[in-house]
Design an enzyme around this catalytic site. Structure first.
Site, PDB file in Angstrom:
ATOM      1  N   GLU A 249       0.841  -1.331   0.005  1.00 31.48           N
ATOM      2  CA  GLU A 249       0.062  -0.205  -0.067  1.00 31.48           C
ATOM      3  C   GLU A 249       1.010   1.411  -0.028  1.00 31.48           C
ATOM      4  OE1 GLU A 249      -3.192  -0.202  -0.186  1.00 31.48           O
ATOM      5  OE2 GLU A 249      -3.595  -2.175   0.074  1.00 31.48           O
TER       6      GLU A 249
HETATM    7  P1  NAD Z   1       8.853   4.956   4.179  1.00 39.48           P
HETATM    8  O1  NAD Z   1       8.571   3.997   3.196  1.00 39.48           O
HETATM    9  O2  NAD Z   1       9.978   5.749   4.401  1.00 39.48           O
HETATM   10  O3  NAD Z   1       8.720   3.836   5.588  1.00 39.48           O
HETATM   11  C1  NAD Z   1       7.679   3.036   5.936  1.00 39.48           C
HETATM   12  C2  NAD Z   1       8.067   1.997   6.828  1.00 39.48           C
HETATM   13  O4  NAD Z   1       9.237   1.279   6.107  1.00 39.48           O
HETATM   14  C3  NAD Z   1       8.969   2.354   8.103  1.00 39.48           C
HETATM   15  O5  NAD Z   1       8.772   1.594   9.061  1.00 39.48           O
HETATM   16  C4  NAD Z   1      10.618   2.143   7.560  1.00 39.48           C
HETATM   17  O6  NAD Z   1      11.058   2.198   8.753  1.00 39.48           O
HETATM   18  C5  NAD Z   1      10.320   0.928   6.826  1.00 39.48           C
HETATM   19  N1  NAD Z   1      11.463   0.915   6.109  1.00 39.48           N
HETATM   20  C6  NAD Z   1      12.399   1.890   5.293  1.00 39.48           C
HETATM   21  N2  NAD Z   1      13.277   1.129   4.776  1.00 39.48           N
HETATM   22  C7  NAD Z   1      12.908  -0.292   4.451  1.00 39.48           C
HETATM   23  C8  NAD Z   1      13.533  -1.378   4.106  1.00 39.48           C
HETATM   24  N3  NAD Z   1      14.397  -1.275   3.118  1.00 39.48           N
HETATM   25  N4  NAD Z   1      13.180  -2.356   4.206  1.00 39.48           N
HETATM   26  C9  NAD Z   1      11.877  -2.359   4.891  1.00 39.48           C
HETATM   27  N5  NAD Z   1      11.491  -1.489   5.812  1.00 39.48           N
HETATM   28  C10 NAD Z   1      11.881  -0.384   5.496  1.00 39.48           C
HETATM   29  O7  NAD Z   1       7.309   5.673   4.516  1.00 39.48           O
HETATM   30  P2  NAD Z   1       6.886   6.907   5.497  1.00 39.48           P
HETATM   31  O8  NAD Z   1       7.633   8.008   5.173  1.00 39.48           O
HETATM   32  O9  NAD Z   1       7.321   6.355   6.975  1.00 39.48           O
HETATM   33  O10 NAD Z   1       5.576   6.972   5.366  1.00 39.48           O
HETATM   34  C11 NAD Z   1       4.974   7.970   4.162  1.00 39.48           C
HETATM   35  C12 NAD Z   1       4.424   7.255   3.074  1.00 39.48           C
HETATM   36  O11 NAD Z   1       3.619   6.019   3.512  1.00 39.48           O
HETATM   37  C13 NAD Z   1       3.666   7.936   2.067  1.00 39.48           C
HETATM   38  O12 NAD Z   1       4.238   7.845   0.940  1.00 39.48           O
HETATM   39  C14 NAD Z   1       2.352   7.770   2.255  1.00 39.48           C
HETATM   40  O13 NAD Z   1       1.661   7.836   1.104  1.00 39.48           O
HETATM   41  C15 NAD Z   1       2.608   6.090   2.280  1.00 39.48           C
HETATM   42  N6  NAD Z   1       1.148   5.540   3.142  1.00 39.48           N
HETATM   43  C16 NAD Z   1       0.341   4.806   2.285  1.00 39.48           C
HETATM   44  C17 NAD Z   1      -0.512   4.204   2.672  1.00 39.48           C
HETATM   45  C18 NAD Z   1      -1.611   3.393   2.048  1.00 39.48           C
HETATM   46  O14 NAD Z   1      -2.415   2.514   2.441  1.00 39.48           O
HETATM   47  N7  NAD Z   1      -1.558   3.213   0.580  1.00 39.48           N
HETATM   48  C19 NAD Z   1      -1.128   4.500   4.100  1.00 39.48           C
HETATM   49  C20 NAD Z   1      -0.262   5.588   4.948  1.00 39.48           C
HETATM   50  C21 NAD Z   1       0.964   5.691   4.282  1.00 39.48           C
END
Ligand code: NAD
Length: 531
Positions: A249
């Site tokens: 997502e």
């Molecule tokens: P992010 O991708 O930076 O981080 C999300 C999670 O992934 C964190 O827990 C992070 O520690 C982890 N992570 C980072 N690198 C990783 C790796 N290499 N392997 C595994 N895990 C890793 O996102 P964010 O900045 O925390 O959140 C914002 C984003 O989330 C926005 O783009 C937003 O649109 C999206 N979002 C999507 C939905 C949906 O349902 N589509 C819902 C909420 C947020």
């Protein structure tokens, strides 16, 4: 509890030789807690413990598992105030935005526990083809043993809860990796599961940053990820290497379309709610608005008044005194500021807001005179901005809405249901809310998922919300066990010819072929001479 599992649930601050992550309050930067920054070995140990506990969990069956989830629901409600204070502390949300997290959690637990037995029931299927008539076919589902759940910072309680319930009720164990920015609420909720309600140890919180998340991907059997496109792509690549499934997502750039016959008061209120809720930090938040020319001026004026009236701040717990709070991270405020600046430099007009506020906040902002050459119309802003564009007609609105790398959700406003139906089929996004915003996201009986860069797979979707955490297992049983079967050895020419004739008789669609009479096809075959 001992070892890494305890560390994984927040005991790290007191544990020796464990690196920690400091959590700060976005409103003023005050330190509000620390959690362990688990390395790959510690994640592996947590996963080993979870795998040991999973078979007994699966054996409980959907009803037994649901009973634990419902006790967890009671615990959430009993601890609501304390949990919402934690949410508010680590996110800077208004009390109203924080409160929504509990309602999502309650609804999702109730929905999946109520339906778990039905969703997970064996499927008895009629066999296909005369040769299989004497067989019993059944599809049974078995969970992936260990699901990795990785979530972002915008909904520390509701975010993981939207997925963990389906996985647990399916019978999987779950290692959940909350965002390093907002890990406190989820760590406490997992502690509640294990310690306060004494549920089986099939759920653990593995706190840490990106490397911890990567270790979760490396040690699980299926990954449910919510977050950015960049991280989603990296996880998808790693899952492909490991040949395990993932459900992603990701980000969004959701469009809202207002047609000339819409109820403008409602559309304006819906656009403001959809764009500003959670300070715009919602994947399905409204970011772009396209309005048919005849109602553009009136719509913009209504939206501007409503946005100007929003009360922003971190209100006292329980007071419901603010409409929106601060943003969660300073870097997200920087992105919002950069998008507004880019738009203004390219000719956009700021009608309301447009500036940074106190702490990590950005004023609720309305931008007009925008076009698709601007970052605010192409990249995910994830902040309290609404960029509104005038369009000549519905065709132009649809073309612009689809002119995006994203396709998460969308919204369409018109009083004409037939037109809404026709246009919804032309929108390139995973969901369409008609005369509302955001609501398509929270309908558990239907799928919620992104198209294009917004993701792969879906969450919720009725049975699919549980079955995605399962593997299907087909069982074929013989009704009568004969000594031998016509296809088994030895090959008997007469019997094989008879089988061929039976296949023809039962499978062909005309009498010439059924009876094997010569025709153009057979003559052509007969003329082929072997080399
Ligand atoms: P992010 O991708 O930076 O981080 C999300 C999670 O992934 C964190 O827990 C992070 O520690 C982890 N992570 C980072 N690198 C990783 C790796 N290499 N392997 C595994 N895990 C890793 O996102 P964010 O900045 O925390 O959140 C914002 C984003 O989330 C926005 O783009 C937003 O649109 C999206 N979002 C999507 C939905 C949906 O349902 N589509 C819902 C909420 C947020």
């Amino acid at each position: 509890m001992s070892g890494p599992t305890a560390i994984a649930q927040g005991g790290a601050a007191n544990a020796p030789d464990v690196s920690t992550i400091t959590v700060r309050r976005p409103a003023d930067g005050e330190i509000i807690g620390t959690v362990a920054d688990l390395d790959a070995d510690q994640v592996a140990a947590v996963c080993t413990d979870l795998r040991l506990a999973q078979p007994a969990w699966e054996a409980l069956g959907p009803r037994g598992r649901s009973a634990h989830l419902l006790r967890w629901l009671d615990w959430l409600l009993d601890n609501e105030d304390r949990l919402l204070r934690l949410v508010q502390q680590e996110t800077g949300k208004s009390w109203a935005d924080a409160s929504l997290e509990i309602s999502v959690a309650v609804d999702v637990i109730n929905y999946f526990t109520k339906n778990a037995e039905r969703f997970l029931a064996d499927r008895h299927v009629k066999p296909a083809g005369a040769a299989n008539a004497m067989r019993r076919l059944r599809v049974q589902v078995r969970p992936y043993q260990l699901v990795g759940l990785i979530t972002p910072w915008n909904g520390p309680l509701a975010g993981p809860m939207m997925d963990v319930v389906g996985a647990l009720v399916a019978g999987a164990a779950v290692v959940s990796k909350p965002s390093e920015v907002t890990p406190l609420t989820w760590t406490e909720v997992v502690r509640g599961w294990r310690e306060d309600i004494g549920a089986p140890p099939v759920l653990a919180a593995a706190t840490g940053a990106g490397a911890t998340g990567a270790a979760v991907v490396d040690h699980t059997d299926m990954v449910m990820f919510t977050g950015s496109v960049r991280t989603g792509r990296a996880i998808s690549v790693r899952c492909a290497e490991r040949l395990i499934p993932c459900s992603l997502e990701l980000g969004g750039k959701d469009a809202l379309i207002v047609l000339a016959d819409a109820d403008l008061q409602r559309a304006a209120a819906g656009a403001v709610w959809g764009g500003m809720t959670n300070s715009g930090q919602a994947c399905v938040g409204v970011e772009r608005v396209y309005v048919e020319a005849p109602v553009y001026d009136e719509f913009v004026s209504l939206v501007t008044d409503k946005v100007r009236a929003l009360r922003q701040g971190v209100d006292a717990p329980g007071s419901f005194a603010c409409d929106i709070g601060t943003m969660v991270t300073a870097s997200q405020v920087d992105i919002v500021a950069a998008h507004v600046q880019d738009a203004v430099e390219k000719g956009a007009t700021v009608l309301v807001g447009g500036k940074r506020g106190q702490g990590n906040s950005f004023e609720p902002t309305v931008l007009v005179d925008v076009d698709h050459g601007m970052r605010c119309m192409r990249e995910e802003t994830f902040g309290p901005t609404l960029a509104i564009m005038r369009v000549a007609n519905a065709d132009e609105a649809i073309a612009l809405a689809n002119d995006s790398d994203y396709g998460l959700s969308s919204s369409l406003w018109t009083r004409d249901p037939d037109k809404a139906d026709r246009l919804s089929r032309r929108i390139e996004a995973g969901s369409v809310s008609i005369n509302n915003a955001l609501v398509a996201t929270f309908q558990f009986p239907i799928p919620m998922g992104g198209w294009k860069n917004s993701g792969i797979g879906t969450r919720f979707g009725g049975p699919q919300g549980v079955l995605k955490y399962c593997r299907q297992q087909s069982v074929v049983a013989e009704r009568y066990a004969l000594k031998s079967e016509p296809l088994w050895y030895p090959v008997v020419p007469a019997r094989s010819r008879l089988i061929g004739r039976a296949v023809r008789l039962l499978g062909a669609h005309d009498w010439r072929r059924r009876l094997g009479l010569s025709g153009p096809g057979r003559r052509a075959t007969a003329q082929i001479t072997p080399p």
